[in-house]
Design an enzyme around this catalytic site. Structure first.
Site, PDB file in Angstrom:
ATOM      1  N   LYS A 104       0.856  -1.186   0.000  1.00 19.08           N
ATOM      2  CA  LYS A 104       0.000   0.000   0.000  1.00 19.08           C
ATOM      3  C   LYS A 104       0.891   1.235   0.000  1.00 19.08           C
ATOM      4  CE  LYS A 104      -3.943   2.175   2.256  1.00 19.08           C
ATOM      5  NZ  LYS A 104      -3.460   3.519   1.888  1.00 19.08           N
ATOM      6  N   ASP A 106       1.734   5.491  -0.294  1.00 17.61           N
ATOM      7  CA  ASP A 106       1.273   6.769   0.229  1.00 17.61           C
ATOM      8  C   ASP A 106       1.353   7.796  -0.888  1.00 17.61           C
ATOM      9  OD1 ASP A 106       0.285   8.537   2.031  1.00 17.61           O
ATOM     10  OD2 ASP A 106       2.144   8.822   3.142  1.00 17.61           O
ATOM     11  N   GLU A 114       3.512   2.117   4.300  1.00 17.70           N
ATOM     12  CA  GLU A 114       2.194   2.473   4.823  1.00 17.70           C
ATOM     13  C   GLU A 114       1.353   1.257   5.159  1.00 17.70           C
ATOM     14  OE1 GLU A 114      -1.715   5.222   3.772  1.00 17.70           O
ATOM     15  OE2 GLU A 114      -0.173   4.915   2.266  1.00 17.70           O
TER      16      GLU A 114
END
Length: 314
Positions: free
Chosen positions: A22, A24, A169
């Site tokens: 994931k 950012d 993240e």
């Protein structure tokens, strides 16, 4: 297609899921018409192509093959991780090509590609994640400012642990048999953040005192629920001096006499704002009433529309 906040799949289903980092950054859909051009659109639908001139060469990477791709725009820090604060200096420059070009030299962006929805005049959204992923990887899209990071199948616990150890993240879990659902926040995609964060709408503020006179001492925030703005708390920490000054200017421009929350919060001295500013906050837990415990401001989210903050409500 958007992910739903959640946890790792049960161990017995681990092999049915793929795991991706994931990032950012700023989500974008990339349109490659096959004529050497390129168009990038943000989640809001805004055309952000001109803000990222370093991506122009991607327009010709597939020759005359048209495609629509899903990805995320990042600006990397010295450790190679996406840094949203660095990215903010690149956002909002679609109408300032000269400034965008200068910032591209100072803080070059990188485009991470992770899905393909249309290719060679074929709609791929009804195909499974596995088949779409293979189509994407076969394109071998790798360049100075774009890449197609690998995804792993199974080993979810190890993947999540690796994101934590590397200061990333979080993780996105994607079911192998899932189709692509445009505009849907699907449970077939699950996002796991390594910190508790939330997108909120700013609906008011409380003036600061002393050295903060003339500046917001705290902002009053909420989330959309069934078309109403539900108050979720007051955030008074997390800003730099410069960020607080920017927020003060934006709030003064948005000031209104009407409280935007569905129930007026019991906050003395509150000033109300038209609910158009979206921010991201960090917090520990929620109270039974749904208020945020120990919230701290992270950043403004100019890439999100207020409607996007309806996600992740308890």
């Amino acid at each position: 297609m958007l992910a739903t906040a959640g946890a790792l799949p049960p161990a017995g289903q681990d092999a049915r899921w793929a795991y991706e980092t994931k990032h950012d950054g700023q989500r974008a859909v990339i349109y490659l018409p096959g004529d050497g051009g390129i168009v990038l659109r943000a989640r809001s639908g805004e055309d952000i192509t001109a803000a990222y001139p370093e991506f122009r060469a991607l327009g010709g990477a597939l020759g005359r093959t048209p495609a629509v791709l899903d990805g995320e725009v990042l600006v990397l820090d010295q450790q190679g991780r996406g840094d949203f604060q660095l990215l903010q200096s690149r956002m909002g420059l679609a109408d300032s090509p000269g400034k965008a070009a200068r910032r591209a030299v100072e803080a070059p962006a990188h485009l991470v590609l992770f899905d393909v929805m249309y290719l060679r005049r074929r709609d791929l959204t009804a195909l499974s994640y596995v088949r779409r992923r293979q189509e994407l990887e076969d394109l071998a899209l790798a360049g100075p400012y774009w890449s197609t990071p690998s995804a792993i199948v199974g080993h979810g616990e190890a993947a999540l642990r690796a994101t934590r150890e590397n200061g990333l993240e979080g993780l996105v879990c994607k079911r192998l048999d899932s189709v692509y659902e445009p505009g849907v926040r699907s449970r077939a995609w699950v996002k796991i953040r390594n910190v508790q964060t939330l997108d909120v709408i700013v609906g008011g503020w409380v003036p600061g005192k002393g050295r903060l006179s003339g500046l917001p001492g705290a902002v009053l925030v909420g989330q959309r629920e069934a078309g109403r703005l539900r108050y979720v708390g007051s955030v008074g920490t997390g800003w730099s001096e410069a960020e607080r000054a920017v927020l003060a200017r934006l709030l003064r421009a948005a000031e209104t006499e009407d409280c935007p929350f569905d129930t007026v919060p019991p906050v003395a001295g509150a000033h109300w704002a038209v609910p158009r500013l979206v921010g991201e906050v960090r917090y520990s837990t929620r109270t039974r009433a749904g208020l945020l415990r120990q919230p701290s401001w992270l950043r403004l989210r100019p890439d999100l529309a207020p409607e996007d903050s309806a996600a992740d409500l308890p």
